[in-house]
Design a protein around this motif. Structure first.
Motif, PDB file in Angstrom:
ATOM      1  N   TYR A 163      90.300 110.919  86.550  1.00 21.73           N
ATOM      2  CA  TYR A 163      91.009 110.016  87.460  1.00 21.73           C
ATOM      3  C   TYR A 163      90.312 108.659  87.571  1.00 21.73           C
ATOM      4  O   TYR A 163      90.958 107.604  87.484  1.00 21.73           O
ATOM      5  CB  TYR A 163      91.123 110.648  88.841  1.00 21.73           C
ATOM      6  CG  TYR A 163      92.247 111.641  89.001  1.00 21.73           C
ATOM      7  CD1 TYR A 163      93.513 111.389  88.498  1.00 21.73           C
ATOM      8  CD2 TYR A 163      92.046 112.844  89.692  1.00 21.73           C
ATOM      9  CE1 TYR A 163      94.552 112.303  88.648  1.00 21.73           C
ATOM     10  CE2 TYR A 163      93.084 113.761  89.856  1.00 21.73           C
ATOM     11  CZ  TYR A 163      94.331 113.486  89.332  1.00 21.73           C
ATOM     12  OH  TYR A 163      95.359 114.392  89.499  1.00 21.73           O
ATOM     13  N   ARG A 168      92.669 105.722  88.748  1.00 19.79           N
ATOM     14  CA  ARG A 168      93.455 106.408  89.781  1.00 19.79           C
ATOM     15  C   ARG A 168      92.514 106.904  90.888  1.00 19.79           C
ATOM     16  O   ARG A 168      92.268 108.091  91.053  1.00 19.79           O
ATOM     17  CB  ARG A 168      94.276 107.532  89.158  1.00 19.79           C
ATOM     18  CG  ARG A 168      95.359 106.991  88.231  1.00 19.79           C
ATOM     19  CD  ARG A 168      96.124 108.029  87.452  1.00 19.79           C
ATOM     20  NE  ARG A 168      96.765 109.041  88.264  1.00 19.79           N
ATOM     21  CZ  ARG A 168      97.688 109.888  87.805  1.00 19.79           C
ATOM     22  NH1 ARG A 168      98.074 109.803  86.532  1.00 19.79           N
ATOM     23  NH2 ARG A 168      98.214 110.811  88.578  1.00 19.79           N
ATOM     24  N   ASP A 171      93.880 109.339  93.715  1.00 12.66           N
ATOM     25  CA  ASP A 171      93.997 110.719  93.225  1.00 12.66           C
ATOM     26  C   ASP A 171      92.617 111.365  93.130  1.00 12.66           C
ATOM     27  O   ASP A 171      92.452 112.553  93.445  1.00 12.66           O
ATOM     28  CB  ASP A 171      94.683 110.746  91.858  1.00 12.66           C
ATOM     29  CG  ASP A 171      96.164 110.419  91.932  1.00 12.66           C
ATOM     30  OD1 ASP A 171      96.800 110.780  92.938  1.00 12.66           O
ATOM     31  OD2 ASP A 171      96.680 109.801  90.987  1.00 12.66           O
TER      32      ASP A 171
END
Length: 292
Positions: A163, A168, A171
């Motif tokens: 991630y 990200r 996340d």
């Protein structure tokens, strides 16, 4: 060259006599020195029943070169008639695919792992998650992660890394919060990601939570958090972290010292930055740059 020729001659005589060749150290030493398909011929020769052991051959070849061209050679015999690859060999192939960011080859290895019945191996699951992450395929990595039986903290850390490597962060943080058990690597991954992506206050807040939960920070934790302090000019927090570093006896560490110099410099306290620079043993180019 002479050593290779003698080695091949010996192997040829054994084959002619119909004798099985054992996977000795000298054989794998020969594999390290040859190029092209000959090494894979040795892989076929070193047999026990119908099972072909390619682990040591792969390891030997990886020492020679770790490139896309080499990967193509190693992938060539995968799935060939009569060749069964063991889990350690699959692990070597997955590492090659990850390093080369060779997604199509990685998927081919994944398919072969499933057909060979190794899809429940946690080690290979971890490496598959890592490989897909390196190739930017976050959803594929997540799909493999969800199927791993009995994931350990290392498994969770790899997925968090996927991630963070792909930007990200939310996340990554969500997964971090769901972890049944965390280690210092888990904390470092999130703190470092926040620091690198301009979310310094989030990194500092997480560092405070880490201390409240009595998790001992290491040098990586301090470096990442100091970078976060520098990015948002958080001198007070940086000074508190400096005290923690002194308590842990890490102030003389060159990399930690450089992070301190950078933090104090970015926060405008050049006097302290210079004092740390003068006390840092064996300063490198990075510490000099930070001081300048």
């Amino acid at each position: 060259m002479l050593e290779q020729m003698l080695g091949w001659r010996r192997i040829g005589l054994l084959i002619k006599k119909g004798r099985r060749i054992s996977p000795t150290r000298s054989l794998f030493a020969l594999i390290e020195k040859v190029d092209g398909p000959e090494a894979w011929l040795l892989t076929r020769i070193v047999a026990e029943g119908k099972r072909m052991f390619v682990t040591d051959c792969l390891s030997a070849r990886m020492k020679v070169e770790n490139s896309q061209e080499r990967l193509e050679e190693e992938m060539g015999p995968l799935g060939g008639r009569g060749i069964l690859v063991d889990s350690a060999s699959y692990a070597s192939l997955l590492r090659l695919c990850a390093n080369a960011k060779a997604l199509s080859d990685g998927k081919r290895v994944h398919a072969h792992i499933i057909s060979s019945g190794y899809d429940h191996c946690r080690l290979l699951g971890n490496l598959l998650v890592h490989m897909y992450g390196k190739c930017g395929c976050v959803e594929d990595a997540l799909a493999v992660f969800g199927k791993i039986r009995g994931p350990n903290v290392f498994t969770w850390n790899i997925m968090i890394g996927v991630y963070t490597q792909n930007g990200r962060l939310d996340d990554a943080r969500s997964l971090f919060d769901k972890m049944p058990r965390r280690d210092v690597i888990s904390w470092n991954a999130i703190i470092g990601a926040y620091a690198q992506h301009g979310r310094g206050m989030c990194a500092i807040t997480l560092f405070r939570q880490m201390n409240l939960q009595c998790v001992q920070p290491d040098r990586v934790t301090f470096i990442n958090t100091l970078d976060a302090c520098a990015s948002i000019v958080a001198l007070e927090d940086g000074t508190l972290i400096h005290s923690n570093i002194i308590d842990r006896g890490l102030e003389s560490d060159v990399v930690v010292g450089t992070a301190l110099i950078n933090m104090y410099g970015k926060c405008g306290n050049l006097q302290v930055a210079r004092k740390i620079f003068d006390k840092t043993p064996g300063g490198n180019a990075v510490s000099w740059t930070a001081m300048i």
